[in-house]
Enzyme design. Structure first.
Site, PDB file in Angstrom:
ATOM      1  N   ASP A 233       0.865  -1.171   0.000  1.00 17.46           N
ATOM      2  CA  ASP A 233       0.000   0.000   0.000  1.00 17.46           C
ATOM      3  C   ASP A 233       0.906   1.227   0.000  1.00 17.46           C
ATOM      4  O   ASP A 233       1.854   1.294   0.801  1.00 17.46           O
ATOM      5  CB  ASP A 233      -0.866   0.047   1.259  1.00 17.46           C
TER       6      ASP A 233
ATOM      7  N   HIS B 208       5.170  -7.328   0.346  1.00 20.78           N
ATOM      8  CA  HIS B 208       4.833  -8.645  -0.180  1.00 20.78           C
ATOM      9  C   HIS B 208       5.462  -8.855  -1.554  1.00 20.78           C
ATOM     10  O   HIS B 208       5.868  -7.910  -2.224  1.00 20.78           O
ATOM     11  CB  HIS B 208       3.315  -8.803  -0.252  1.00 20.78           C
TER      12      HIS B 208
ATOM     13  N   SER C 162       8.558   4.152   5.144  1.00 20.46           N
ATOM     14  CA  SER C 162       9.663   4.404   4.244  1.00 20.46           C
ATOM     15  C   SER C 162       9.249   4.210   2.797  1.00 20.46           C
ATOM     16  O   SER C 162       8.129   4.515   2.412  1.00 20.46           O
ATOM     17  CB  SER C 162      10.862   3.531   4.607  1.00 20.46           C
TER      18      SER C 162
END
Length: 286
Positions: free
Chosen positions: A90, A147, A253
């Site tokens: 995201d 992921h 980050s």
């Protein structure tokens, strides 16, 4: 003037010291104080806790547990087509496009070296020269687990020491070579379609970068590049499937994904677009 001051201040502040102190505080079990800080953070950054596996702030014993919270199961379905790559995080697209031989575009007026980003070894960087890159910024409100975009076998992990500048849009537009000068962890994978790299870039007050196979990589930070190699064909081979978790940030980050030439085409995203884990990221070329 205010933005100029914000940038100059980052050059002056002891960023590593501040980040490690914040890391200590974020890992402390402080009861009601921890809950109060979490509630303040949720309000300040408009965090959507309805997406969290555990939506109640008092569920989390430490701020880090809250920050690395899991999403509700099934909330981010992973695109199933084997010819399509899944978005890893995201976040928000900072930049993406072609790697111009060894040069990656950061922002208007700023480029940086692919070889430097990946730790300075030309042999590691060579397969990606002339390929594709995507830089995705994870804001404080985002989900902070990373992921896999596709199936891959881990071949290398490289810790690269560096600065801890903020990686927000203002800093990205004003600090030369930002992603190739900040502390980072480089993960190299091989797939049936070519090599790809996922670079986890540290930033101010990022307390820790972790991978699922090695645990905490930083801190301790170290002063030298460290390189771990992993076997491709043994009982100890590390294989991760598309959509599987590969690492996380404790405080936010950026990731930079790199792909070999003629390996993928992006799915029409552009700078500023919101990304969601599991959506179509790119398509494999024939």
């Amino acid at each position: 003037m205010i933005n100029w001051f914000k940038i100059k201040l980052q050059y002056i502040l002891p960023k590593h010291l501040v980040s490690r102190l914040v890391g200590k505080l974020a890992s402390a079990e402080a009861g009601g104080l921890t809950t109060a800080l979490i509630k303040l953070f949720i309000k300040q950054f408009n965090v959507d806790m309805s997406e969290a596996k555990f939506p109640e702030p008092d569920h989390y014993r430490t701020f880090n547990e809250f920050f690395t919270r899991e999403l509700k199961e099934g909330l981010r379905p992973i695109c199933e087509d084997p010819n399509q790559l899944a978005m890893s995080v995201d976040g928000t697209v900072s930049q993406l496009g072609d790697i111009d031989f060894d040069t990656i575009f950061q922002a208007k007026g700023h480029n940086y070296s692919l070889t430097t980003l990946l730790g300075g070894n030309p042999d590691i960087a060579a397969p990606f020269q002339g390929g594709k890159f995507a830089t995705i910024y994870l804001s404080p409100k985002d989900y902070h687990r990373i992921h896999m975009p596709m199936d891959g076998v881990l071949t290398d992990m490289i810790y690269v020491p560096g600065e801890l500048f903020s990686v927000n849009p203002l800093t990205t537009q004003n600090v030369p070579g930002l992603f190739a000068r900040n502390e980072r962890v480089v993960c190299i994978f091989e797939s049936n379609h070519g090599k790809f790299a996922i670079v986890l870039v540290g930033a101010t007050i990022v307390a820790s970068i972790e991978t699922v196979w090695a645990g905490t990589v930083t801190p301790p930070p170290g002063q030298n590049v460290q390189h771990w190699r992993y076997p491709k064909d043994s009982e100890n081979t590390i294989t991760l499937a598309k959509g599987e978790e590969m690492g996380l940030f404790k405080l936010g980050s950026t990731i930079v994904a790199c792909f070999e030439p003629e390996m993928v085409e992006f799915n029409g995203q552009s700078s500023g677009d919101t990304t969601r884990l599991g959506e179509i990221f790119a398509t494999l070329k024939d």
